[in-house]
Design a protein around this motif. Structure first.
Motif, PDB file in Angstrom:
ATOM      1  N   UNK A 174       0.824  -1.212   0.000  1.00  0.00           N
ATOM      2  CA  UNK A 174       0.000   0.000   0.000  1.00  0.00           C
ATOM      3  C   UNK A 174       0.858   1.261   0.000  1.00  0.00           C
ATOM      4  N   UNK A 175       2.069   1.166   0.546  1.00  0.00           N
ATOM      5  CA  UNK A 175       2.957   2.331   0.596  1.00  0.00           C
ATOM      6  C   UNK A 175       3.874   2.424  -0.615  1.00  0.00           C
ATOM      7  N   UNK A 176       3.687   1.556  -1.616  1.00  0.00           N
ATOM      8  CA  UNK A 176       4.576   1.542  -2.773  1.00  0.00           C
ATOM      9  C   UNK A 176       4.587   2.901  -3.462  1.00  0.00           C
ATOM     10  N   UNK A 177       5.795   3.410  -3.717  1.00  0.00           N
ATOM     11  CA  UNK A 177       5.950   4.728  -4.322  1.00  0.00           C
ATOM     12  C   UNK A 177       5.953   5.858  -3.322  1.00  0.00           C
ATOM     13  N   UNK A 178       5.745   5.527  -2.046  1.00  0.00           N
ATOM     14  CA  UNK A 178       5.696   6.547  -1.010  1.00  0.00           C
ATOM     15  C   UNK A 178       6.558   6.184   0.183  1.00  0.00           C
ATOM     16  N   UNK A 179       6.047   6.509   1.368  1.00  0.00           N
ATOM     17  CA  UNK A 179       6.805   6.325   2.607  1.00  0.00           C
ATOM     18  C   UNK A 179       6.016   5.466   3.576  1.00  0.00           C
ATOM     19  N   UNK A 180       6.688   4.500   4.180  1.00  0.00           N
ATOM     20  CA  UNK A 180       6.098   3.647   5.216  1.00  0.00           C
ATOM     21  C   UNK A 180       6.703   4.055   6.549  1.00  0.00           C
ATOM     22  N   UNK A 181       5.861   4.500   7.478  1.00  0.00           N
ATOM     23  CA  UNK A 181       6.325   4.964   8.789  1.00  0.00           C
ATOM     24  C   UNK A 181       6.008   3.908   9.832  1.00  0.00           C
ATOM     25  N   UNK A 182       7.047   3.323  10.413  1.00  0.00           N
ATOM     26  CA  UNK A 182       6.895   2.274  11.424  1.00  0.00           C
ATOM     27  C   UNK A 182       7.129   2.882  12.801  1.00  0.00           C
ATOM     28  N   UNK A 183       6.058   3.220  13.487  1.00  0.00           N
ATOM     29  CA  UNK A 183       6.158   3.832  14.812  1.00  0.00           C
ATOM     30  C   UNK A 183       6.292   2.747  15.877  1.00  0.00           C
ATOM     31  N   UNK A 184       7.021   3.082  16.949  1.00  0.00           N
ATOM     32  CA  UNK A 184       7.261   2.147  18.063  1.00  0.00           C
ATOM     33  C   UNK A 184       7.809   0.822  17.546  1.00  0.00           C
ATOM     34  N   UNK A 185       8.852   0.913  16.750  1.00  0.00           N
ATOM     35  CA  UNK A 185       9.449  -0.257  16.116  1.00  0.00           C
ATOM     36  C   UNK A 185       9.991  -1.244  17.145  1.00  0.00           C
ATOM     37  N   UNK A 186      10.346  -0.743  18.329  1.00  0.00           N
ATOM     38  CA  UNK A 186      10.923  -1.620  19.353  1.00  0.00           C
ATOM     39  C   UNK A 186       9.920  -2.617  19.910  1.00  0.00           C
ATOM     40  N   UNK A 187       8.620  -2.397  19.681  1.00  0.00           N
ATOM     41  CA  UNK A 187       7.598  -3.294  20.222  1.00  0.00           C
ATOM     42  C   UNK A 187       7.372  -4.530  19.358  1.00  0.00           C
ATOM     43  N   UNK A 188       7.986  -4.590  18.175  1.00  0.00           N
ATOM     44  CA  UNK A 188       7.824  -5.774  17.331  1.00  0.00           C
ATOM     45  C   UNK A 188       8.441  -7.000  17.989  1.00  0.00           C
ATOM     46  N   UNK A 189       7.782  -8.129  17.843  1.00  0.00           N
ATOM     47  CA  UNK A 189       8.324  -9.377  18.373  1.00  0.00           C
ATOM     48  C   UNK A 189       9.618  -9.735  17.655  1.00  0.00           C
ATOM     49  N   UNK A 190      10.469 -10.510  18.320  1.00  0.00           N
ATOM     50  CA  UNK A 190      11.795 -10.826  17.771  1.00  0.00           C
ATOM     51  C   UNK A 190      11.668 -11.549  16.431  1.00  0.00           C
TER      52      UNK A 190
END
Length: 412
Positions: free
Chosen positions: A175-191
């Motif tokens: 969905x973000x192709x051609x644009x920008x993907x903003x991943x907020x609170x990246x530290x909360x992702x599981x390992x």
């Protein structure tokens, strides 16, 4: 430089071109230096500053760009209402300069800052300054994605991949192709999810859940964290290889308590915003309210300041100013260490005055004792000024001689 700075900043703040010129110069024999600011139209046709001060920069950069897809109105709103980052402090200007440096590139950016400093707002503006501004800006709160759904949300899912997958669906990367993907609170992702994200960043290719087809993606990734990711790596909670992949160009957004010069501008910005939003006509802030906001610690950063100003706009009466009691009606702890001078500068209150403002009686007994000492000191000063004449001291204090004598005897 001195006239260019207020010209550019005021134009951005007001949304129309304002030009400052030095009309008189003390270095050239004038009695004073005089700088005047006017809207560009007021200067007439002779306004070359528009070009060489860069006031037409946004128009020049945007003119060849195709229409935005999707439109800005259809994109998610930025984190801070109003859609503009406001500030003049050294920390803010440094952050802004770093954004301008990295914006024309496709480098991965890691935005670091406490909760409430406006990381999504800065990421949104980074997108607007980039060559991808005609593409979508897709923000994701990684903390809100359940661990079992991370892969399907990021990379999409094919029909029949699992129970309930009745249709194929693209993920955030597509969905973000051609644009920008903003991943907020990246530290909360599981390992485990961090490893899948790392692969997508390295190869710029993804596979939908349940699919066997590799899909190339053209997306710029901006990640944000409100914790120190290097410490998370040391603790074993964040992958080191993903950390180095994300931190190609780290940008630190300082907390509001470290950029207090921005507080008066933010107050004015949010006041205009919420007056318009709520249909109010609040005039401004009292000196007490301003000093209280300047001295407040802001654990919630700009988001908390925004909420306090909105509260004041709602609480205060139309055609009146917001006072301190309109703002702090909860459990906020105030400090009086800073104040705004008559020249509009933020300065430190002398330590003795600040200590006096913070000092509070620990109990009713200590309050009575403090009052007794203050009364005794007052009478002693009056007697000393009157050379021991009780009648003269009583007249200076505005009481009768009998009353003063009674109080003096009571203190013995």
């Amino acid at each position: 430089m001195q006239t260019g700075y207020p010209s550019g900043y005021t134009s951005k703040l007001l949304g129309r071109t304002v030009i400052f010129r030095e009309m008189e110069c003390a270095g050239m024999g004038a009695p004073r230096c005089l700088v005047i600011g006017r809207e560009a139209e007021a200067w007439g046709k002779d306004a070359p500053e528009r070009e060489y001060l860069g006031l037409e920069w946004r128009a020049r950069r945007r003119s060849p760009a195709p229409p935005r897809v999707p439109s800005r109105a259809s994109r998610p709103a930025p984190a801070m209402d109003g859609g503009v980052a406001v500030g003049v402090s050294t920390g803010f200007l440094r952050t802004r300069l770093m954004m301008e440096k990295v914006a024309p590139t496709d480098a991965t950016v890691l935005v670091i800052g406490e909760s409430g400093v406006g990381k999504e707002l800065f990421a949104n503006q980074l997108h607007d300054m980039s060559a991808r501004r005609s593409g979508p800006f897709i923000p994701i709160n990684c903390a809100a994605i359940p661990e079992t759904l991370v892969e399907s949300e990021l990379f999409g899912v094919e029909r029949g991949a699992f129970t309930g997958a009745i249709a194929s669906r693209p993920g955030y990367f597509e969905r973000a192709s051609g644009g920008t993907l903003f991943l907020d609170e990246i530290s909360s992702l599981a390992y485990s999810a961090q490893g899948k994200l790392l692969r997508a960043l390295q190869e710029r290719k993804i596979e939908r859940v349940g699919g066997g087809k590799t899909i190339p993606v053209n997306v710029r990734v901006v990640a944000a964290a409100n914790v120190d990711l290097s410490e998370e790596v040391q603790a074993g909670r964040f992958r080191q290889d993903l950390y180095f992949r994300l931190s190609v160009f780290p940008i630190l957004i300082p907390p509001l308590r470290e950029r207090r010069d921005d507080i008066p501008l933010l107050m004015s910005h949010f006041l205009r915003l919420f007056n318009a939003k709520h249909g109010r006509k609040v005039l401004g802030f009292t000196r007490a309210a301003t000093d209280a906001l300047l001295g407040y610690g802001f654990p919630g950063n700009i988001r908390e300041l925004q909420n306090l100003v909105e509260r004041g706009v709602i609480f205060a009466d139309d055609e009146r100013q917001i006072d301190q009691h309109h703002l702090f009606i909860g459990n906020e702890r105030l400090s009086s260490a800073l104040r705004l001078t008559d020249m509009g500068r933020v300065e430190q209150v002398p330590e003795s005055a600040a200590d006096a403002g913070r000092r509070q009686p620990s109990s009713p007994g200590s309050e009575v004792e403090a009052l007794r000492h203050a009364e005794h000191a007052l009478y002693a000063r009056a007697l000393a000024a009157a050379d021991g004449n009780v009648s003269a001291a009583a007249r200076a204090l505005g009481m009768s001689r009998a009353k003063l004598e009674y109080r003096l005897r009571k203190q013995r």
